[in-house]
Design a protein around this motif. Structure first.
Motif, short mmCIF file in Angstrom:
data_model
loop_
_atom_site.label_atom_id
_atom_site.label_comp_id
_atom_site.label_asym_id
_atom_site.label_seq_id
_atom_site.Cartn_x
_atom_site.Cartn_y
_atom_site.Cartn_z
N THR A 40 -5.47 59.14 27.34
CA THR A 40 -4.31 58.98 28.23
C THR A 40 -3.38 60.19 28.16
N TYR A 41 -2.49 60.22 29.12
CA TYR A 41 -1.51 61.28 29.29
C TYR A 41 -0.16 60.60 29.16
N GLY A 42 0.61 60.92 28.13
CA GLY A 42 1.82 60.14 27.81
C GLY A 42 2.73 59.92 28.99
N ALA A 43 3.36 58.76 29.04
CA ALA A 43 4.29 58.45 30.13
C ALA A 43 5.32 59.57 30.25
N LEU A 70 -4.56 62.50 33.89
CA LEU A 70 -3.64 63.50 34.42
C LEU A 70 -2.67 62.82 35.37
N THR A 71 -1.38 63.10 35.23
CA THR A 71 -0.39 62.49 36.13
C THR A 71 0.39 63.59 36.87
N CYS A 72 1.16 63.15 37.86
CA CYS A 72 1.95 64.09 38.69
C CYS A 72 3.34 64.32 38.11
N ILE A 95 -11.88 63.08 35.46
CA ILE A 95 -10.41 62.99 35.34
C ILE A 95 -9.98 61.61 35.83
N VAL A 96 -9.04 61.00 35.10
CA VAL A 96 -8.39 59.78 35.60
C VAL A 96 -7.08 60.27 36.21
N ALA A 97 -7.02 60.27 37.55
CA ALA A 97 -5.90 60.89 38.27
C ALA A 97 -4.88 59.83 38.68
N LEU A 98 -3.66 60.04 38.20
CA LEU A 98 -2.61 59.02 38.39
C LEU A 98 -1.33 59.64 38.89
N ARG A 99 -0.54 58.83 39.56
CA ARG A 99 0.81 59.28 39.90
C ARG A 99 1.64 59.35 38.63
N ASP A 118 2.59 62.31 45.23
CA ASP A 118 1.97 61.00 44.94
C ASP A 118 0.54 61.21 44.48
N SER A 119 -0.10 60.12 44.11
CA SER A 119 -1.46 60.24 43.56
C SER A 119 -2.44 60.77 44.60
N ILE A 120 -2.20 60.47 45.87
CA ILE A 120 -3.15 60.90 46.91
C ILE A 120 -3.20 62.43 46.97
N VAL A 136 -9.44 56.55 39.49
CA VAL A 136 -8.03 56.25 39.78
C VAL A 136 -7.67 54.86 39.26
N GLY A 137 -6.38 54.57 39.24
CA GLY A 137 -5.90 53.26 38.79
C GLY A 137 -5.96 52.24 39.92
N ALA A 138 -6.24 50.98 39.57
CA ALA A 138 -6.27 49.91 40.57
C ALA A 138 -5.60 48.68 39.95
N PRO A 144 3.51 46.77 40.46
CA PRO A 144 4.87 46.22 40.63
C PRO A 144 5.63 46.84 41.80
N GLU A 145 5.31 48.09 42.17
CA GLU A 145 6.04 48.73 43.28
C GLU A 145 5.44 48.45 44.65
N ALA A 146 4.28 47.81 44.69
CA ALA A 146 3.62 47.58 46.00
C ALA A 146 4.32 46.43 46.73
N VAL A 147 4.45 46.56 48.04
CA VAL A 147 5.16 45.51 48.78
C VAL A 147 4.31 44.24 48.89
N ARG A 158 -6.93 54.49 50.52
CA ARG A 158 -6.53 55.88 50.81
C ARG A 158 -6.90 56.80 49.66
N LYS A 159 -6.83 56.27 48.44
CA LYS A 159 -7.20 57.11 47.28
C LYS A 159 -8.70 57.46 47.34
N PHE A 160 -9.51 56.47 47.75
CA PHE A 160 -10.95 56.77 47.87
C PHE A 160 -11.20 57.74 49.01
N PHE A 260 -12.58 49.36 28.04
CA PHE A 260 -11.71 48.74 27.03
C PHE A 260 -10.51 49.63 26.71
N TYR A 261 -9.32 49.03 26.77
CA TYR A 261 -8.11 49.69 26.28
C TYR A 261 -8.09 49.46 24.78
N THR A 262 -8.42 50.48 24.00
CA THR A 262 -8.59 50.26 22.55
C THR A 262 -7.29 50.40 21.77
P1 FAD Z 1 -0.37 54.83 42.78
O1 FAD Z 1 -1.53 53.94 42.99
O2 FAD Z 1 -0.38 56.16 43.43
O3 FAD Z 1 0.97 54.10 43.16
C1 FAD Z 1 1.23 52.79 42.65
C2 FAD Z 1 1.37 51.80 43.80
O4 FAD Z 1 2.59 52.06 44.47
C3 FAD Z 1 0.26 51.95 44.82
O5 FAD Z 1 -0.84 51.15 44.45
C4 FAD Z 1 0.97 51.55 46.07
O6 FAD Z 1 0.93 50.16 46.25
C5 FAD Z 1 2.39 51.98 45.86
N1 FAD Z 1 2.63 53.32 46.44
C6 FAD Z 1 2.80 54.48 45.77
N2 FAD Z 1 3.02 55.50 46.63
C7 FAD Z 1 2.98 54.96 47.87
C8 FAD Z 1 3.13 55.47 49.18
N3 FAD Z 1 3.39 56.77 49.39
N4 FAD Z 1 3.00 54.63 50.22
C9 FAD Z 1 2.75 53.31 50.03
N5 FAD Z 1 2.59 52.76 48.81
C10 FAD Z 1 2.71 53.57 47.74
N6 FAD Z 1 0.26 56.23 33.06
C11 FAD Z 1 0.51 57.36 32.38
O7 FAD Z 1 1.65 57.86 32.35
N7 FAD Z 1 -0.50 57.98 31.67
C12 FAD Z 1 -1.78 57.52 31.67
O8 FAD Z 1 -2.65 58.12 31.04
C13 FAD Z 1 -2.07 56.33 32.40
N8 FAD Z 1 -3.33 55.83 32.46
C14 FAD Z 1 -3.59 54.74 33.27
C15 FAD Z 1 -4.92 54.31 33.40
C16 FAD Z 1 -5.22 53.22 34.22
C17 FAD Z 1 -6.65 52.78 34.35
C18 FAD Z 1 -4.17 52.56 34.93
C19 FAD Z 1 -4.49 51.39 35.82
C20 FAD Z 1 -2.86 52.98 34.80
C21 FAD Z 1 -2.55 54.08 33.98
N9 FAD Z 1 -1.24 54.56 33.84
C22 FAD Z 1 -0.99 55.70 33.11
C23 FAD Z 1 -0.11 53.85 34.47
C24 FAD Z 1 0.23 54.44 35.84
O9 FAD Z 1 0.67 55.76 35.73
C25 FAD Z 1 1.31 53.58 36.46
O10 FAD Z 1 0.81 52.31 36.78
C26 FAD Z 1 1.97 54.22 37.67
O11 FAD Z 1 3.14 53.43 37.98
C27 FAD Z 1 1.10 54.21 38.90
O12 FAD Z 1 0.16 55.22 38.88
P2 FAD Z 1 -1.02 55.21 39.99
O13 FAD Z 1 -1.67 56.52 40.07
O14 FAD Z 1 -1.90 54.05 39.82
O15 FAD Z 1 -0.08 55.04 41.28
#
Ligand code: FAD
Length: 288
Positions: A40-43, A70-72, A95-99, A118-120, A136-138, A144-147, A158-160, A260-262
């Motif tokens: 993981t990549y620290g919050a 990797l996060t943004c 790479i596990v690509a995250l916002r 954003d993650s896209i 990517v994360g699902a 929590p931020e999704a409507v 869209r991520k795919f 597994f989240y270990t």
């Molecule tokens: P996204 O999927 O990009 O956004 C989250 C949700 O917000 C979307 O599903 C969508 O519903 C909504 N959203 C966001 N942008 C838009 C937009 N422009 N328009 C409409 N809707 C939008 N965090 C870390 O800091 N480090 C890690 O290493 C890490 N590893 C993770 C691994 C996994 C498998 C998972 C599931 C999560 C991980 N996280 C990690 C947590 C993650 O960073 C948070 O959940 C973060 O809030 C969302 O990142 P994401 O890439 O999934 O976001």
């Protein structure tokens, strides 16, 4: 039923004791022959260098396939892509690509001015490099931020479309939660693999807090069982049984890969795998 493929998630160690603990964990889980492990990549982007070092060292020392998260957060596009380049130079192909999330105690995610918004955008840029499988994360119980759940699934699609090759889910405690989500993804036209993320409950009080932050529902029956197990000192046994039952249900529903989240503790995850009948298949291969 053939044995599913497995993957294990770790976090980067912060000190020497943490490094030994991670290495112990890797050694105890490597014999289960994971398809990959991830770091993981620290919050808030707080462990950038530590994550890179852990990814590089694990790649060199363990012989396992290692995915770097990797996060943004808190970086320009160039800085983020430089980290990806460094992963590639270390032999990393996943790479596990995250916002990502904002650092602790600050308001929600805020993109850096010259960073990925954003993650896209991150996924598109990584896809352009043609160097990585992009996971990517699902969110089976919606982010929590999704409507709405539908909007969340549409965002995952869209991520795919942007180049992701697979998704790993947030943890959840009921197999039906995953199956409903898998159906919704299929109905939205998602055909890529969605891997369920399993969190064996090492620390009940910590998991309760974490679940609340993530919007993960804890069934009452699990809460009651932990109350009794805490009284009886049987939490580890209960955690093993619950995670094994969840995995068994998932496998029965056609799941072919378990992630597994270990939390850098190998024993519980290893016991769950053993309870499922997965036996050691290999030793650690030191390629240094
Ligand atoms: P996204 O999927 O990009 O956004 C989250 C949700 O917000 C979307 O599903 C969508 O519903 C909504 N959203 C966001 N942008 C838009 C937009 N422009 N328009 C409409 N809707 C939008 N965090 C870390 O800091 N480090 C890690 O290493 C890490 N590893 C993770 C691994 C996994 C498998 C998972 C599931 C999560 C991980 N996280 C990690 C947590 C993650 O960073 C948070 O959940 C973060 O809030 C969302 O990142 P994401 O890439 O999934 O976001």
């Amino acid at each position: 039923m053939s044995r599913p493929s497995l993957s294990f998630e770790f976090f980067p160690p912060k000190d020497l004791a943490g490094s030994f603990r991670l290495w112990d964990t890797v050694q105890s889980l490597a014999p289960l022959d994971p398809t990959f492990v991830s770091v993981t990549y620290g919050a808030g982007g707080t462990t950038r260098q530590l994550t890179h070092d852990a990814v590089e060292t694990l790649t060199k020392q363990s012989g396992l396939r290692v995915a770097g998260h990797l996060t943004c957060v808190d970086a320009t596009r160039d800085e983020t892509l430089a980290i990806a380049d460094n992963y590639a130079a270390a032999g990393v192909k996943d790479i596990v690509a995250l916002r990502g999330d904002a650092p602790k105690n600050s308001a929600g995610f805020k993109a850096s001015k010259e960073g990925f918004q954003d993650s896209i955008q991150l996924i598109e840029a990584l896809s352009d490099t043609q160097k990585f499988n992009i996971h990517v994360g699902a969110y089976p119980e919606k982010h929590p931020e999704a409507v709405s759940q539908a909007a969340d699934v549409a965002y995952l699609k869209r991520k795919f479309d942007a180049g992701a090759t697979g998704a790993i889910t947030q943890f959840f405690f009921e197999a039906d939660t995953f199956f409903r989500f898998r159906d919704a993804c299929a109905a939205a036209g998602i055909t890529a693999p969605i891997i369920p993320g399993i969190l064996p409950i090492e620390n009940w009080n910590g998991v309760k807090r974490f679940a609340e932050q993530c919007g993960t529902h804890i069934p009452q029956v699990i809460a009651d069982a932990f109350k009794n197990a805490q009284r009886d000192g049987t939490e580890s046994l209960l955690a093993t049984a619950l995670a094994a039952e969840l995995c068994d249900d998932l496998l029965g529903g056609g799941v072919e890969h378990l992630h597994f989240y270990t939390l850098n503790r190998g024993t519980l995850t290893r016991n769950v795998c053993h309870a499922l009948g997965f036996t050691p298949e290999r030793g650690l291969q030191n390629v240094a």
